[in-house]
Design a protein around this motif. Structure first.
Motif, PDB file in Angstrom:
ATOM      1  N   ASP A 216       0.854  -1.190   0.000  1.00  0.00           N
ATOM      2  CA  ASP A 216       0.000   0.000   0.000  1.00  0.00           C
ATOM      3  C   ASP A 216       0.891   1.241   0.000  1.00  0.00           C
ATOM      4  O   ASP A 216       1.311   1.725   1.044  1.00  0.00           O
ATOM      5  N   LYS A 217       1.147   1.724  -1.201  1.00  0.00           N
ATOM      6  CA  LYS A 217       2.041   2.880  -1.315  1.00  0.00           C
ATOM      7  C   LYS A 217       1.487   4.090  -0.588  1.00  0.00           C
ATOM      8  O   LYS A 217       2.223   4.845   0.039  1.00  0.00           O
ATOM      9  N   SER A 218       0.151   4.238  -0.642  1.00  0.00           N
ATOM     10  CA  SER A 218      -0.437   5.453  -0.055  1.00  0.00           C
ATOM     11  C   SER A 218      -0.258   5.495   1.458  1.00  0.00           C
ATOM     12  O   SER A 218      -0.225   6.570   2.050  1.00  0.00           O
ATOM     13  N   ALA A 219      -0.145   4.317   2.079  1.00  0.00           N
ATOM     14  CA  ALA A 219      -0.004   4.292   3.541  1.00  0.00           C
ATOM     15  C   ALA A 219       1.447   4.111   3.971  1.00  0.00           C
ATOM     16  O   ALA A 219       1.741   4.024   5.160  1.00  0.00           O
TER      17      ALA A 219
END
Lengths: 249, 208
Positions: A216-219
């Protein structure tokens, strides 16, 4: 010790378990299961209170830092060796409702693929600052997270050359004893995933895929740790009319 | 995802359950770390190491036994969890339940002998969904290397007259198999409950 159980588990019968998405007891590709699998059909019944309730733990069961495997066994000021990661996700039941304030326990090998256990004799060394277990409680919306090192793959005695993909063991308590679950989480992109006899005891391809955590790149925390997302679903309960009113359904 | 309900039925959008995987040989690290040798982890005390405290209500008992594989060898790497009512038939957290009894405990089988041991209380009777009363029993969940989905069984007490009217025991079609659900002994409040995963004495397991 303090009373750990603060409220009764939820009443209400459970939805019948869909055994087609679970591994069969007898899965010959995983040799140890051959002698440890019941051969007679289990007897089915609709849960009585013994199965429809379960232990519910108070928040005081989990201490500060229990959810940080980087440091919860390390000497002061030290940290475990290996890729720093965060694992996070939601705990839901079969109806899609979040399961709040549920206890989640995890255990894993260190970054070299070695467990801190007297029966593990793998060549890879122990990390003096890594114990390999952690625990946390889900929040009011069912979210959980812990911080750790990405575990290493390791060989194991099954066929002559079997390897476990990197994985984290996860134990989950729901609100009913019959929801009790232990599973394993894998990492997206691991080349050992298609070759694992234990993962592939699960007969359903979609169910296998759901055991694979997504990057999860966004997290992900910049300059600190990569984040992996892993949601967990426990069996659903049939709602009682009383519960329906309480939730305004 | 929210569901809709109806007076007679629920219409819910079901999510599939996460698949079970074996607890593996190192389940102790996560569930009973002090037993696994992780000195001092979580304050040095494994969660669920005991479930009764001084001042509890009812009869203190020990339930112990071994878990045998298909060759008759005891499992020395299994983990068992117990969940049961208190001496008055109430579950922890319920109104009026015994504050000195948790109802839940977790024990490994011994790494040499394979013996597990729970120090608990003799449970009271609990209602069956149709209103009849069940005989006193303990719920038991067993995980280990080689067990892909945790196994659920129940411990009843041999010789308890309530066994004759227990709705679940009555459902066990082959009467002689009911014996596999009976803890035996009871001398000095020690009850023996062995679990056989396979073979002619295979324990009755339940799909709830």
């Amino acid at each position: 010790m303090r009373t750990m159980i603060k409220r009764p588990g939820a009443q209400g019968a459970l939805v019948q378990r869909d055994l087609s998405i679970h591994p069969p007891a007898h899965a010959p590709g995983y040799k140890t299961s051959v002698l440890r699998s019941p051969r007679l059909a289990p007897i089915s019944f609709d849960a009585s209170p013994t199965e429809a309730t379960g232990p519910i733990f108070g928040p005081d069961v989990v201490g500060p830092g229990d959810d940080d495997l980087l440091t919860n066994y390390a000497a002061p000021g030290e940290s475990a060796i290996g890729p720093r990661i965060v694992v996070m996700g939601r705990l839901l039941d079969g109806s899609g409702r979040p399961v709040p304030r549920a206890l989640i326990e995890v255990w894993q090998a260190n970054a070299g693929g070695r467990y801190r256990h007297k029966r593990d004799g793998y060549l890879a060394p122990l990390d003096p600052n890594f114990g390999g277990c952690g625990r946390c409680m889900t929040d009011d919306d069912g979210w959980y997270s812990f911080r750790t090192v990405q575990p290493g793959a390791y060989p194991w005695p099954n066929r002559a050359n079997d390897w476990r993909p990197a994985h984290i063991h996860i134990s989950v308590f729901g609100e009913a004893f019959a929801q009790r679950l232990i599973t394993q989480m894998y990492f997206e992109g691991d080349p050992l995933i298609p070759h694992c006899p234990i993962l592939h005891t699960v007969p359903d391809a979609a169910a296998v895929d759901r055991l694979v955590a997504r990057f999860d790149k966004s997290a992900t925390i910049p300059m600190d740790a990569c984040t992996w997302r892993f949601d967990i679903v426990l069996r659903g309960r049939r709602q009682t009319p009383f519960e329906n009113r309480m939730e305004g359904l | 995802m929210q569901g809709r309900s109806h007076p007679w039925a629920n219409a819910l959008g079901w999510l599939p359950e996460t698949a079970s995987q074996t607890g593996g040989p190192y389940v102790h690290i996560g569930c009973v770390p002090s037993f696994a040798g992780l000195e001092g982890m979580y304050g040095g005390r494994d969660l669920g190491a005991s479930c009764r405290r001084d001042g509890h209500v009812g009869e203190a008992i020990t339930v112990e036994g071994r878990v045998f594989d298909g060759t008759g060898a005891p499992l020395r790497d299994a983990l068992l969890e117990l969940w049961q009512a208190d001496a008055n038939g109430r579950f922890a957290g319920e109104d009026g339940s015994d504050p000195a009894f948790d109802g839940w405990s977790r024990q490994p089988t011994d790494g040499e002998t394979g013996l597990y041991r729970f120090e608990t209380v003799r449970p009271g009777r609990v209602v069956w969904p149709d209103g009849r009363m069940q005989a006193p029993h303990i719920g038991l969940w067993i995980v280990a290397r080689g067990i892909n989905v945790g196994l659920y069984t129940r411990v009843y007490f041999e010789g308890d007259p309530a066994n004759e009217e227990d709705p679940l025991l009555a459902r066990v079609e082959h009467g002689e198999r009911r014996a596999t659900l009976m803890a035996r002994g009871g001398e000095d409040d020690v009850w023996r409950f062995d679990i056989h995963l396979q073979g002619p004495k295979e324990t009755v397991f339940f799909d709830v």
